[in-house]
Write a protein that holds these residues in place. Structure first.
Motif, PDB file in Angstrom:
ATOM      1  N   ALA A  26      41.525  39.730  41.604  1.00  7.87           N
ATOM      2  CA  ALA A  26      40.411  39.963  42.532  1.00  7.87           C
ATOM      3  C   ALA A  26      39.196  39.132  42.143  1.00  7.87           C
ATOM      4  CB  ALA A  26      40.055  41.449  42.557  1.00  7.87           C
ATOM      5  N   MET A  27      38.952  38.979  40.867  1.00 11.20           N
ATOM      6  CA  MET A  27      37.812  38.153  40.425  1.00 11.20           C
ATOM      7  C   MET A  27      38.032  36.683  40.808  1.00 11.20           C
ATOM      8  SD  MET A  27      35.741  40.338  39.284  1.00 11.20           S
ATOM      9  CE  MET A  27      36.357  41.933  39.809  1.00 11.20           C
ATOM     10  N   ARG A  28      39.262  36.211  40.614  1.00 15.79           N
ATOM     11  CA  ARG A  28      39.559  34.817  41.004  1.00 15.79           C
ATOM     12  C   ARG A  28      39.341  34.632  42.506  1.00 15.79           C
ATOM     13  NH1 ARG A  28      43.973  35.736  37.466  1.00 15.79           N
ATOM     14  NH2 ARG A  28      45.425  36.065  39.208  1.00 15.79           N
ATOM     15  N   TRP A  29      39.795  35.611  43.286  1.00 16.18           N
ATOM     16  CA  TRP A  29      39.743  35.519  44.749  1.00 16.18           C
ATOM     17  C   TRP A  29      38.309  35.619  45.282  1.00 16.18           C
ATOM     18  CZ3 TRP A  29      42.642  34.646  49.028  1.00 16.18           C
ATOM     19  CH2 TRP A  29      42.293  35.271  50.232  1.00 16.18           C
ATOM     20  N   HIS A  30      37.577  36.628  44.833  1.00 17.74           N
ATOM     21  CA  HIS A  30      36.252  36.903  45.411  1.00 17.74           C
ATOM     22  C   HIS A  30      35.176  35.942  44.907  1.00 17.74           C
ATOM     23  CE1 HIS A  30      37.295  40.435  47.754  1.00 17.74           C
ATOM     24  NE2 HIS A  30      38.006  40.883  46.733  1.00 17.74           N
ATOM     25  N   PRO A  51      32.205  36.493  36.588  1.00 20.64           N
ATOM     26  CA  PRO A  51      33.280  37.467  36.837  1.00 20.64           C
ATOM     27  C   PRO A  51      34.671  36.925  36.535  1.00 20.64           C
ATOM     28  CG  PRO A  51      31.697  37.475  38.640  1.00 20.64           C
ATOM     29  CD  PRO A  51      31.326  36.330  37.763  1.00 20.64           C
ATOM     30  N   ARG A  52      34.881  35.624  36.792  1.00 20.38           N
ATOM     31  CA  ARG A  52      36.222  35.068  36.583  1.00 20.38           C
ATOM     32  C   ARG A  52      36.561  34.944  35.099  1.00 20.38           C
ATOM     33  NH1 ARG A  52      36.590  29.990  40.655  1.00 20.38           N
ATOM     34  NH2 ARG A  52      34.386  29.781  40.152  1.00 20.38           N
ATOM     35  N   ARG A  53      35.519  34.824  34.298  1.00 25.14           N
ATOM     36  CA  ARG A  53      35.749  34.663  32.860  1.00 25.14           C
ATOM     37  C   ARG A  53      35.633  35.998  32.115  1.00 25.14           C
ATOM     38  NH1 ARG A  53      31.255  31.548  31.016  1.00 25.14           N
ATOM     39  NH2 ARG A  53      30.349  33.570  30.486  1.00 25.14           N
ATOM     40  N   HIS A 317      35.920  49.910  44.476  1.00 25.10           N
ATOM     41  CA  HIS A 317      37.010  49.442  45.339  1.00 25.10           C
ATOM     42  C   HIS A 317      37.286  47.994  44.949  1.00 25.10           C
ATOM     43  CE1 HIS A 317      39.463  49.021  49.056  1.00 25.10           C
ATOM     44  NE2 HIS A 317      39.152  47.752  48.853  1.00 25.10           N
ATOM     45  N   VAL A 318      38.542  47.714  44.616  1.00 29.37           N
ATOM     46  CA  VAL A 318      38.945  46.361  44.220  1.00 29.37           C
ATOM     47  C   VAL A 318      40.218  46.014  44.978  1.00 29.37           C
ATOM     48  CG1 VAL A 318      39.623  44.857  42.312  1.00 29.37           C
ATOM     49  CG2 VAL A 318      37.984  46.714  41.898  1.00 29.37           C
ATOM     50  N   SER A 319      40.107  45.166  45.990  1.00 29.01           N
ATOM     51  CA  SER A 319      41.293  44.712  46.726  1.00 29.01           C
ATOM     52  C   SER A 319      41.030  43.304  47.212  1.00 29.01           C
ATOM     53  CB  SER A 319      41.590  45.644  47.918  1.00 29.01           C
ATOM     54  OG  SER A 319      40.619  45.465  48.943  1.00 29.01           O
ATOM     55  N   LYS A 320      42.000  42.748  47.896  1.00 24.09           N
ATOM     56  CA  LYS A 320      41.823  41.429  48.500  1.00 24.09           C
ATOM     57  C   LYS A 320      40.755  41.494  49.594  1.00 24.09           C
ATOM     58  CE  LYS A 320      44.544  37.918  50.884  1.00 24.09           C
ATOM     59  NZ  LYS A 320      45.869  37.593  51.407  1.00 24.09           N
ATOM     60  N   ASN A 321      40.751  42.589  50.347  1.00 27.51           N
ATOM     61  CA  ASN A 321      39.832  42.793  51.463  1.00 27.51           C
ATOM     62  C   ASN A 321      38.373  42.844  50.992  1.00 27.51           C
ATOM     63  OD1 ASN A 321      39.864  45.311  54.165  1.00 27.51           O
ATOM     64  ND2 ASN A 321      38.194  44.025  53.507  1.00 27.51           N
TER      65      ASN A 321
END
Length: 366
Positions: A26-30, A51-53, A317-321
């Motif tokens: 989710a961090m990579r995506w968002h 966030p990604r790291r 809430h942690v999702s792709k959406n």
């Protein structure tokens, strides 16, 4: 389907991903400029971490600021991750209750709704709850997610849904302005409409709010109809105390199953009452982990309270959406040990805080 498929975020709806893998994906995506939403890419500039790291675990979600108040005025288009492409598959835009000022908005996409419904259907089947029966939804529709969730559940379980529409904000306004008689008249108007459906139609599942359910019980003819026709009463929206629950289960609707849901627009869905609770157990709710997770914290310090202690609910809430971490909700609850493998806490005996964001909280009928 998105342009940037991720095996964790796009796993089949009957699979539950590993919590750490979900959070990292989710961090990579968002936070990737190609896939993230304008909302988060803009806010990322002000974060004092990457966030990604830096975000890998449930505890790491606390690094984030609580951004829910920004959802009162953000363009909803800015909430959709760019990775979904030009046709993201929108179910709808849903608003919080609007209890404490201007409502907050989220946008729900089809892939999340499919996942949430698969979860609900698995749970309903595990409990042996009815299929192929009609539903009566006596609760809010319009901007509130309550109506949307009952629409999907009724359809997916093979029933027709009857609806009685409720505007909870009007009731709260009446109560706030001291117009209790007007609030009362409106609530009776809702019960009258429910009566027409119950008298003339086959209804196997009824979804409503605790205050309306209690109001229904004042009419003996409706209690008799519900006991005769309805197999399952689902309640959500407001809170129910243990005494009311025991009375409804044992004396008022002894032959009907009664099941609670603890839901919030800000987690894009709800939780489920733990299976196997007796009438004397507290009402325990387990989140749809790892997508939805809770912490119960001391409102003064923000630290976790001990199991069995009361504190304020923090939701994630942690999702792709959507990503909505670290949101302090307007609810108090008892912290309960989670089920094996679950992210964060379970909650029991949820009740509203008295004042939130400097506004007195009025529950009304939702």
């Amino acid at each position: 389907m998105s342009h940037h498929a991720d095996p964790v975020l796009d796993c089949p709806v009957d699979q539950i991903p590993d919590a750490q893998e979900l959070i990292e994906a989710a961090m990579r995506w968002h936070f990737d400029p190609k896939t993230g939403s304008s909302f988060w890419l803009e806010r990322a500039k002000d974060l004092d971490f990457d966030p990604r790291r830096d975000v890998h675990t449930f505890a790491d979600l606390r690094l984030f600021p609580n951004v829910v108040n920004d959802l009162r005025d953000v363009r909803v288009e800015d909430l959709i991750p760019k990775g979904y492409g030009p046709r993201p598959g929108i179910v709808g835009v849903y608003e919080s209750g609007g209890t404490t000022g201007a409502p907050k908005r989220v946008i729900i996409l089809t892939d999340w709704m499919d996942r949430l419904m698969a979860h609900h259907l698995r749970n309903m089947d595990a409990r042996g709850e009815p299929r192929d029966v009609n539903w009566l939804s006596l609760g809010p529709s319009g901007p509130h997610v309550f109506g949307e969730l009952t629409a999907w559940q009724a359809r997916l379980r093979g029933g027709v849904r009857f609806t009685v529409d409720l505007d909870p904000r009007w009731v709260k306004k009446c109560i706030r302005d001291g117009l209790t008689e007007e609030a009362d008249r409106y609530a009776e108007h809702l019960i009258d409409q429910a009566a027409f459906v119950l008298e003339t139609q086959d209804v196997g599942v009824m979804a409503t709010t605790p205050p309306l359910l209690v109001r229904l019980t004042r009419r003996e003819d409706l209690v008799a109809l519900i006991n005769e026709k309805v197999q399952l009463i689902l309640w959500a929206g407001a809170h129910m105390d243990a005494d009311t629950r025991r009375l409804l289960r044992t004396e008022v609707f002894p032959g009907v199953r009664l099941r609670g849901t603890y839901a919030s627009t800000m987690i894009l869905g709800g939780t489920t009452e733990r299976v196997g609770l007796t009438d004397d157990d507290p009402w325990i709710f387990d989140p749809f982990s790892p997508y939805i997770s809770f912490s119960i914290v001391d409102p003064e310090t923000g630290e976790d309270v001990a199991y069995g202690e009361r504190g304020q609910v923090v939701m994630n809430h942690v999702s792709k959406n959507m990503l909505l971490p670290n949101n302090l909700e307007r609810d108090m609850a008892t912290r309960v040990e989670p089920l094996p493998g679950q992210l964060g806490d379970s909650v029991a005996d949820v009740s509203p805080v008295a004042v939130f964001d400097n506004e007195v909280v009025i529950e009304g009928v939702y």
